[in-house]
Design a protein around this motif. Structure first.
Motif, PDB file in Angstrom:
ATOM      1  N   ARG A   1      -1.972  23.065  64.706  1.00 40.53           N
ATOM      2  CA  ARG A   1      -2.353  24.273  64.761  1.00 40.53           C
ATOM      3  C   ARG A   1      -4.030  24.261  64.999  1.00 40.53           C
ATOM      4  O   ARG A   1      -4.599  23.307  64.698  1.00 40.53           O
ATOM      5  CB  ARG A   1      -2.112  25.092  63.406  1.00 40.53           C
TER       6      ARG A   1
ATOM      7  N   VAL B   1      -4.714  34.695  62.928  1.00 44.75           N
ATOM      8  CA  VAL B   1      -3.486  35.069  63.370  1.00 44.75           C
ATOM      9  C   VAL B   1      -3.327  36.438  62.928  1.00 44.75           C
ATOM     10  O   VAL B   1      -2.852  37.456  63.717  1.00 44.75           O
ATOM     11  CB  VAL B   1      -2.219  34.278  63.264  1.00 44.75           C
TER      12      VAL B   1
ATOM     13  N   LEU C   1      -1.388  39.526  68.561  1.00 43.26           N
ATOM     14  CA  LEU C   1      -0.897  38.258  68.817  1.00 43.26           C
ATOM     15  C   LEU C   1       0.126  38.605  70.194  1.00 43.26           C
ATOM     16  O   LEU C   1       0.913  39.271  70.134  1.00 43.26           O
ATOM     17  CB  LEU C   1      -0.339  37.677  67.818  1.00 43.26           C
TER      18      LEU C   1
ATOM     19  N   ASP D   1       0.509  27.387  65.652  1.00 42.51           N
ATOM     20  CA  ASP D   1      -0.235  28.665  65.064  1.00 42.51           C
ATOM     21  C   ASP D   1       0.664  29.726  64.673  1.00 42.51           C
ATOM     22  O   ASP D   1       0.423  30.433  63.437  1.00 42.51           O
ATOM     23  CB  ASP D   1      -1.177  28.907  66.271  1.00 42.51           C
ATOM     24  N   VAL D   2       1.506  30.138  65.476  1.00 42.75           N
ATOM     25  CA  VAL D   2       2.274  31.023  64.890  1.00 42.75           C
ATOM     26  C   VAL D   2       3.779  30.493  64.057  1.00 42.75           C
ATOM     27  O   VAL D   2       3.940  31.179  62.901  1.00 42.75           O
ATOM     28  CB  VAL D   2       3.268  31.657  66.345  1.00 42.75           C
TER      29      VAL D   2
ATOM     30  N   LYS E   1      -1.216  32.558  72.456  1.00 44.98           N
ATOM     31  CA  LYS E   1      -0.718  31.456  71.972  1.00 44.98           C
ATOM     32  C   LYS E   1       0.363  30.623  73.082  1.00 44.98           C
ATOM     33  O   LYS E   1       1.301  31.313  73.455  1.00 44.98           O
ATOM     34  CB  LYS E   1       0.005  31.360  70.627  1.00 44.98           C
TER      35      LYS E   1
END
Length: 332
Positions: free
Chosen positions: A238, A245, A250, A264-265, A306
């Motif tokens: 990440r 986030v 997003l 990251d998600v 992302k």
């Protein structure tokens, strides 16, 4: 069959033309199975590291259709033999006959399409007047991302942060000499050591690292920024923390890829910081006008994109590279 080397692909592809081609193919769509991961156990014999074979297919249909597949191998033990750990090739086929049209260097194709996918997202999500760019990471993708972001937005100041300051200094010196000519205007490029201050001072923050710990913290962010996360392509990696986030609008390149592989998600969902519904849209939906990007005049929203990569992007880049290589080569 045409064979295109890395240098030939680099010369044939124009950043803005590739962004436009990506936009068009995301709008039109194509068949794109989930990438195939095939482990090769103890590739060099008992006790050696496992290798990996990755296949990324995509195809279109109709009279001008193409079929393409990227083949990537990851052999971790290659470093012991002074060889690259990753090799990639792209095979482009005629969609009406199956005949082979071209074999392209997969590494260069990936670099160029990855940066231009971020450029496409920036076109939809960053402020049109964004002028200050922070690049976190100094690897092979960093100069590509810097150049593309500077072509999409009127960037006049580029800051580069890396874990190894000497590498950031070297990259900054190189781009100081080459970037103005590449984008056709004056631009300042400098290395920085204070990551927090650099994040706070940027309009666009682009990250391309293999980090497993956040490099962009949500408490550092302010209104109007756009965050472009290109590294961290496994669930264990990440580049941003949960707060970043949470605070951002997003977006992802593809929902299927980001919700499965984008650390990251994936990690933010796993912690309960966000739910899947926090993802506003992907590049398909942005290109088709099905989800809103940054509204005209919106100087307040924080946007976060992302990227984990998509086979559609390889297909679009391969088609364009083959088309343009047939005529006069164009500079980047």
């Amino acid at each position: 069959m045409k064979v295109l080397s890395a240098s030939e692909i680099d010369a044939a592809l124009d950043d803005i033309a590739l962004i436009d081609r990506l936009d068009a193919l995301f709008r039109a769509g194509c068949e794109m199975p989930v990438r195939h991961h095939h482990p090769i156990r103890e590739a060099l014999g008992a006790g050696s590291a496992d290798a990996m074979l990755l296949l990324m297919p995509a195809w279109t249909t109709g009279p001008s259709a193409h079929v393409g597949v990227k083949v990537v191998t990851v052999f971790p033990d290659n470093g012991k033999r002074a060889l690259p750990s990753i090799y990639g090739q792209y095979l482009l086929l005629d969609g009406s006959t199956g005949a082979t049209l071209a074999l392209l260097d997969g590494t260069m194709l990936t670099k160029r399409r990855t940066a231009c996918a971020s450029g496409l997202a920036s076109r939809y999500l960053s402020r049109p007047d964004a002028s200050r760019l922070l690049m976190i990471g100094t690897g092979a993708l960093a100069p590509e991302l810097i150049r593309v972001h500077a072509k999409v937005r009127p960037i006049t100041d580029v800051a580069i942060w890396g874990r190894t300051p000497a590498q950031a200094e070297t990259l900054a010196a190189r781009l100081s000499a080459t970037l103005p000519a590449a984008i056709g205007r004056a631009v300042g490029v400098r290395a920085v050591s204070d990551r927090k201050a650099a994040v706070q001072g940027a309009d666009i923050i682009s990250c391309a690292t293999l980090s497993k710990a956040p490099l962009v913290e949500g408490e550092w962010l302010h209104e109007g920024q756009h965050i472009d996360l290109v590294g961290a392509y496994t669930p264990q990696m990440r580049e941003s923390d949960d707060r970043a986030v949470q605070r951002a609008r997003l977006y992802v390149d593809t929902r299927a890829g980001a919700l499965k592989e984008g650390g990251d998600v994936v990690q933010a969902i796993a912690s309960g910081a966000i739910g899947e519904a926090h993802v506003i849209g992907d590049l398909f939906e942005l290109a088709r006008g099905q989800r809103p990007g940054r509204a005209t005049g919106d100087a307040a929203s924080i946007t976060l994109f992302k990227s984990v990569g998509a086979a559609l992007e390889d297909l679009a880049a391969a088609e364009l590279a083959v088309e343009r290589s047939a005529g006069t080569m164009t500079a980047r």
